[in-house]
Design a protein around this motif. Structure first.
Motif, PDB file in Angstrom:
ATOM      1  N   PRO A  94       0.942  -1.136  -0.014  1.00  0.00           N
ATOM      2  CA  PRO A  94       0.036   0.177  -0.271  1.00  0.00           C
ATOM      3  C   PRO A  94       0.793   1.399   0.071  1.00  0.00           C
ATOM      4  N   ALA A  95       0.369   2.464  -0.348  1.00  0.00           N
ATOM      5  CA  ALA A  95       0.951   3.826  -0.519  1.00  0.00           C
ATOM      6  C   ALA A  95      -0.078   4.611   0.219  1.00  0.00           C
TER       7      ALA A  95
ATOM      8  N   ILE B 142       3.965   7.765   1.581  1.00  0.00           N
ATOM      9  CA  ILE B 142       4.884   6.982   2.156  1.00  0.00           C
ATOM     10  C   ILE B 142       4.518   5.520   1.870  1.00  0.00           C
ATOM     11  N   LEU B 143       5.680   4.825   1.630  1.00  0.00           N
ATOM     12  CA  LEU B 143       5.596   3.161   1.188  1.00  0.00           C
ATOM     13  C   LEU B 143       6.039   2.732   2.748  1.00  0.00           C
ATOM     14  N   PRO B 144       5.073   1.999   3.268  1.00  0.00           N
ATOM     15  CA  PRO B 144       5.354   1.118   4.564  1.00  0.00           C
ATOM     16  C   PRO B 144       5.960  -0.063   4.316  1.00  0.00           C
ATOM     17  N   GLY B 145       6.234  -0.705   3.191  1.00  0.00           N
ATOM     18  CA  GLY B 145       6.884  -1.911   2.748  1.00  0.00           C
ATOM     19  C   GLY B 145       5.937  -3.186   2.373  1.00  0.00           C
ATOM     20  N   SER B 146       6.578  -4.076   1.811  1.00  0.00           N
ATOM     21  CA  SER B 146       6.022  -5.041   0.995  1.00  0.00           C
ATOM     22  C   SER B 146       4.995  -5.871   1.851  1.00  0.00           C
ATOM     23  N   CYS B 147       3.906  -6.432   1.362  1.00  0.00           N
ATOM     24  CA  CYS B 147       3.034  -7.528   1.961  1.00  0.00           C
ATOM     25  C   CYS B 147       3.704  -8.827   1.696  1.00  0.00           C
ATOM     26  N   LEU B 148       4.563  -8.942   0.752  1.00  0.00           N
ATOM     27  CA  LEU B 148       4.992 -10.401   0.339  1.00  0.00           C
ATOM     28  C   LEU B 148       6.284 -10.085  -0.255  1.00  0.00           C
ATOM     29  N   GLN B 149       7.082 -11.533  -0.375  1.00  0.00           N
ATOM     30  CA  GLN B 149       8.507 -11.641  -0.613  1.00  0.00           C
ATOM     31  C   GLN B 149       8.648 -11.073  -2.018  1.00  0.00           C
ATOM     32  N   ALA B 150       9.479 -10.194  -2.453  1.00  0.00           N
ATOM     33  CA  ALA B 150       9.849  -9.584  -3.707  1.00  0.00           C
ATOM     34  C   ALA B 150      10.283 -10.932  -4.649  1.00  0.00           C
ATOM     35  N   VAL B 151       9.657 -10.513  -5.875  1.00  0.00           N
ATOM     36  CA  VAL B 151       9.876 -11.580  -6.959  1.00  0.00           C
ATOM     37  C   VAL B 151      10.849 -11.173  -8.161  1.00  0.00           C
TER      38      VAL B 151
END
Length: 262
Positions: free
Chosen positions: A108-109, A228-237
Motif C-alpha cells: 500500500p502507499a 509513504i511506502l510502509p513496506g511490501s506485504c509479500l516476498q519480492a519477485v
C-alpha cells in the motif's frame, strides 16, 4: 567516518545507478560504514539529486516483513527517500536494461493530509494523518553486486530504490481493513506469490509510525502531500523477463505495469 569518505561512497553509488552497473558492497571497501554514516551517504545523494532538479516526494520503509529480511539476509528494516524521478506510470513499460537486478514488490502507499513528526508517533497519529491509500508496486534494485548487502549497504543505496508505480484506486483508510488484506502478484496473468498486509509489522500504519519515529533521529518529518511506502506485504519477485505485472489487493484495487527490452 570522514566527510570525504562519505562523498566517495555517494559518488560510487551514484555512478552505479546511472550506469546500471553493480559495485562491491560499500562495507567491504569502507568497513567503518555503519547505519548512521550510511544515512549520511543517502542524504548526500538526495541533496545532489534535488540540486539537479529532482524533489523529495516522500519516504519508504523496506524489509519490514520477515519474508523480505530472510530473502535478503537482513535482520532490520531499511529506509530511504522517495524522489519524484523514481515514480513511473502504469501505462509506460519499464525498460529492463535500466536496472541491475530488480525485484517487484506489492504494497500500500499512503498519501498524507497532515504532517507527522516523531518521536513517539502512534498508530492513531498515522491514521489521522493519512488522506487516502492506493495500491502500489515498488521495483527494488540494488547497486551492490549480487545483492550481497548488510544494512549499511542498502541504507547508503537509499533503501535499494528502483521505481515506484502508484495505482488509480484511492481509498480512505477507514474503508479498508489494512490489518488483514490479501495481496496477490501476477505475471502475464499467472499468480506468482501472495501475502497479507498484516505482514507489514501487523499493519502498515504501525510500520509508518516506526518509520516516522526512526527518521526523527535525523530530524526528518513527514509533510502533507507526501507519499509513504510502509513496506511490501509479500516476498519480492525477480523482474527478469519481459511481460506484464499486476498486483491486486482483494476488495480494493490493482496496479499494473509492463516490462520491455527497449
Amino acid at each position: 567516518m570522514q566527510t570525504s569518505e562519505l562523498h566517495d561512497i555517494a559518488s560510487t553509488l551514484r555512478r552505479a545507478r546511472a550506469d546500471a552497473e553493480p559495485v562491491t558492497a560499500p562495507t567491504k571497501t569502507w568497513p567503518a560504514l555503519d547505519a548512521d554514516s550510511a544515512f549520511a551517504v543517502q542524504r548526500i545523494n538526495t541533496e545532489a539529486a534535488v540540486a539537479d532538479g529532482d524533489r523529495v516526494v516522500g519516504y519508504k520503509l523496506g524489509n519490514i516483513a520477515k519474508v523480505m529480511q530472510d530473502a535478503f539476509g537482513l535482520d532490520q528494516p531499511d529506509y530511504g527517500y522517495l524522489l519524484g524521478s523514481t515514480f513511473a506510470y502504469e501505462g509506460v513499460p519499464q525498460e529492463r536494461q535500466r536496472y541491475i537486478e530488480p525485484f517487484v514488490e506489492l504494497e500500500p502507499a499512503f498519501i498524507l493530509e497532515h504532517p507527522l513528526r516523531g518521536p513517539h508517533v502512534t498508530v492513531a497519529d498515522v491514521i489521522n494523518a493519512v488522506e487516502y491509500a492506493v495500491p502500489a508496486i515498488e521495483i527494488i534494485d540494488s547497486r551492490v553486486e549480487n545483492w550481497a548487502i548488510d544494512l549499511p549497504d542498502t541504507l547508503a543505496d537509499n533503501g535499494s530504490t528502483g521505481a515506484v508505480i502508484l495505482g488509480g484506486t484511492p481509498r480512505r483508510v477507514t474503508d479498508l481493513s489494512l490489518s488483514d488484506t490479501r495481496g496477490i502478484l501476477h505475471f502475464n496473468g499467472r499468480p506468482v506469490i501472495e501475502g497479507n498486509t498484516r505482514n507489514i509489522l501487523g499493519n502498515p500504519f504501525a510500520a509508518t509510525a516506526w518509520l516516522c519515529n526512526r527518521l526523527a533521529t535525523y530530524d526528518i518529518a513527514f509533510e502533507p502531500g507526501q507519499v509513504i511506502l510502509p513496506g511490501s506485504c509479500l516476498q519480492a519477485v525477480p523482474m527478469n523477463e519481459t511481460g506484464r505485472w499486476a498486483g491486486t489487493f482483494e476488495g480494493w484495487g490493482t496496479v499494473e505495469f509492463g516490462v520491455s527490452t527497449a
